[in-house]
Design a protein around this motif. Structure first.
Motif, PDB file in Angstrom:
ATOM      1  N   ALA A 158      39.077  53.534  47.380  1.00 50.17           N
ATOM      2  CA  ALA A 158      38.473  54.443  47.822  1.00 50.17           C
ATOM      3  C   ALA A 158      37.064  53.461  47.193  1.00 50.17           C
ATOM      4  O   ALA A 158      36.410  53.522  48.192  1.00 50.17           O
ATOM      5  N   HIS A 159      37.179  53.286  46.182  1.00 49.85           N
ATOM      6  CA  HIS A 159      35.757  51.892  45.975  1.00 49.85           C
ATOM      7  C   HIS A 159      36.251  51.058  47.497  1.00 49.85           C
ATOM      8  O   HIS A 159      34.831  50.541  48.073  1.00 49.85           O
ATOM      9  N   GLY A 160      36.710  50.206  47.682  1.00 55.48           N
ATOM     10  CA  GLY A 160      37.118  49.386  48.065  1.00 55.48           C
ATOM     11  C   GLY A 160      37.144  49.257  49.187  1.00 55.48           C
ATOM     12  O   GLY A 160      36.659  49.240  50.114  1.00 55.48           O
ATOM     13  N   ASP A 161      37.549  50.525  49.926  1.00 54.11           N
ATOM     14  CA  ASP A 161      37.494  51.303  51.245  1.00 54.11           C
ATOM     15  C   ASP A 161      35.879  51.704  51.842  1.00 54.11           C
ATOM     16  O   ASP A 161      35.198  51.097  52.132  1.00 54.11           O
ATOM     17  N   ALA A 162      35.016  52.135  50.551  1.00 54.12           N
ATOM     18  CA  ALA A 162      33.470  52.155  50.970  1.00 54.12           C
ATOM     19  C   ALA A 162      32.805  50.924  50.845  1.00 54.12           C
ATOM     20  O   ALA A 162      32.324  50.865  51.480  1.00 54.12           O
ATOM     21  N   THR A 163      33.062  49.940  49.932  1.00 49.54           N
ATOM     22  CA  THR A 163      32.685  48.475  50.644  1.00 49.54           C
ATOM     23  C   THR A 163      33.020  48.101  51.399  1.00 49.54           C
ATOM     24  O   THR A 163      32.127  47.584  52.296  1.00 49.54           O
ATOM     25  N   ALA A 164      34.101  47.984  52.074  1.00 47.90           N
ATOM     26  CA  ALA A 164      34.588  47.288  52.845  1.00 47.90           C
ATOM     27  C   ALA A 164      34.258  47.932  54.326  1.00 47.90           C
ATOM     28  O   ALA A 164      33.306  47.374  54.902  1.00 47.90           O
ATOM     29  N   ALA A 165      33.591  49.670  54.180  1.00 49.48           N
ATOM     30  CA  ALA A 165      32.798  50.062  55.520  1.00 49.48           C
ATOM     31  C   ALA A 165      32.015  49.854  55.412  1.00 49.48           C
ATOM     32  O   ALA A 165      31.161  49.473  56.205  1.00 49.48           O
ATOM     33  N   TYR A 166      31.151  49.724  54.827  1.00 44.41           N
ATOM     34  CA  TYR A 166      29.151  49.526  53.955  1.00 44.41           C
ATOM     35  C   TYR A 166      29.056  47.878  54.558  1.00 44.41           C
ATOM     36  O   TYR A 166      28.138  47.946  55.052  1.00 44.41           O
ATOM     37  N   ALA A 167      29.763  46.800  54.257  1.00 46.69           N
ATOM     38  CA  ALA A 167      30.210  45.824  54.904  1.00 46.69           C
ATOM     39  C   ALA A 167      30.078  45.743  56.436  1.00 46.69           C
ATOM     40  O   ALA A 167      29.005  45.063  57.103  1.00 46.69           O
ATOM     41  N   ILE A 168      30.801  46.382  56.776  1.00 44.91           N
ATOM     42  CA  ILE A 168      30.526  46.233  58.268  1.00 44.91           C
ATOM     43  C   ILE A 168      29.763  47.493  58.442  1.00 44.91           C
ATOM     44  O   ILE A 168      29.133  46.707  59.948  1.00 44.91           O
ATOM     45  N   ALA A 169      29.299  48.169  58.651  1.00 44.77           N
ATOM     46  CA  ALA A 169      28.346  49.311  58.845  1.00 44.77           C
ATOM     47  C   ALA A 169      26.687  48.468  59.272  1.00 44.77           C
ATOM     48  O   ALA A 169      25.924  48.218  59.927  1.00 44.77           O
ATOM     49  N   HIS A 170      26.394  47.222  57.764  1.00 43.79           N
ATOM     50  CA  HIS A 170      25.612  46.563  57.451  1.00 43.79           C
ATOM     51  C   HIS A 170      25.718  45.067  58.024  1.00 43.79           C
ATOM     52  O   HIS A 170      24.496  44.321  58.158  1.00 43.79           O
ATOM     53  N   ALA A 171      26.352  45.657  58.935  1.00 44.42           N
ATOM     54  CA  ALA A 171      27.256  43.784  59.120  1.00 44.42           C
ATOM     55  C   ALA A 171      26.143  42.835  59.830  1.00 44.42           C
ATOM     56  O   ALA A 171      25.365  41.058  59.700  1.00 44.42           O
TER      57      ALA A 171
END
Length: 319
Positions: free
Chosen positions: A262-275
């Protein structure tokens, strides 16, 4: 009435001729798929222009790498898959050619000696006790040749499947290139917005943009067990130029599950949202890649391990 010796000779010769019945059709590139009926074994071309086609696609990829801001990891994954499929097809074709050649040579040798090779002649000339042993050897040879025929049939099927898979992977690679070319203007705008940066001194060669992304991701989504950035070993890609960092979710090659996943999923999602704001180029997580030059998650090829397939860390590259 036949003597035991003449009877055994006749049986030995019959067995040898049975071996010929198995081997001889192979000289004409045919082998039985079952005991009931033979089937034709057409030789598939292992490389009907595929290597030349693949070389041209590689040249296109190299040009796109330079024009589209470096390391098209999504495209490189399709390139890797096509290369691996072509190698497998070629290897199976080589095995098939060797198996055909071996059995065809045995058949030709028996045919040119009137169905009776040197070994069979020697066995047939011996005394009854020796011929009993010889008969067992002939039976063993027959079984081996039968197994070789079955192997050839299996290799034909495997090579045909591998050849089709190679064609499929080349087609997928062509599609990836076509999709990128179709988005040329949008990608050029991204590249123009995020101008190339030089590696910094005193930070291990990480670019200022990657250093900023590392700080932001760590502040917003950390802490992480460790964050690794610059490296030149293995397949470094953007790591070698300071344009990428791996945000480890677990250590020791352990697959992230439960809260760690879940931590990895959230990190990837944050990176996409702020890319867009951060200048992120692509994210890799759990054997998938999200490239901002061609948005959307895409499955990647199996590289053979937890770390190689990014199941224990989130990879982030910047322009």
């Amino acid at each position: 009435m036949e003597s035991p010796t003449s009877t055994l000779r006749r049986r030995t010769r019959r067995t040898a001729l049975a071996v010929l019945a198995i081997a001889l059709p192979l000289a004409c590139t045919a082998a039985p798929s079952s005991a009931a009926a033979p089937r034709s074994l057409p030789a598939l071309p292992s490389d009907p222009g595929d290597s030349g086609k693949f070389a041209k696609l590689n040249a296109q990829i190299n040009k796109l790498d330079k024009a589209y801001g470096g390391d098209l990891a999504k495209l490189k994954d399709a390139q890797y898959a096509a290369k691996k499929a072509l190698q497998k097809s070629q290897s199976l074709q080589n095995n098939l050619d060797e198996a055909r050649s071996l059995v065809a040579q045995m058949a030709a040798t028996q045919y040119m000696t009137d169905g009776q090779g040197p070994t069979i002649s020697m066995l047939a000339a011996g005394n009854p006790s020796d011929m009993l042993s010889g008969y067992s050897i002939i039976e063993h040879l027959a079984q081996n040749k039968t197994a070789k025929v079955a192997q050839i049939g299996k290799l034909v099927d495997e090579q045909a499947t591998a050849h089709d898979q190679a064609q499929k992977k080349i087609t997928e690679l062509q599609k990836e290139i076509k999709d990128l070319l179709a988005q040329k203007k949008r990608v050029e705008a991204l590249v123009k917005k995020y101008k190339p940066q030089s590696p910094s001194v005193g930070m291990g060669g990480v670019t200022p943009r990657m250093a900023h992304v590392k700080t932001v991701i760590d502040q917003e989504m950390g802490p992480f067990p460790t964050i690794g950035c610059v490296r030149s070993t293995g397949d470094p890609q953007d790591h070698g130029t300071g344009h990428a960092c791996d945000f480890m979710i677990t250590t020791g090659g352990v697959m992230a599950t439960g809260a760690a996943q879940a931590h990895g999923d959230a990190t990837a999602a944050y990176a996409i949202a702020h890319a867009s704001a951060l200048g992120i180029k692509y994210i890799i997580w759990r054997q998938r890649i999200y490239d901002l030059r061609s948005p959307g998650w895409r499955a990647m090829e199996n590289r053979g391990g937890v770390t190689a397939n990014h199941y224990d860390h989130v990879h982030i590259s910047v322009f």
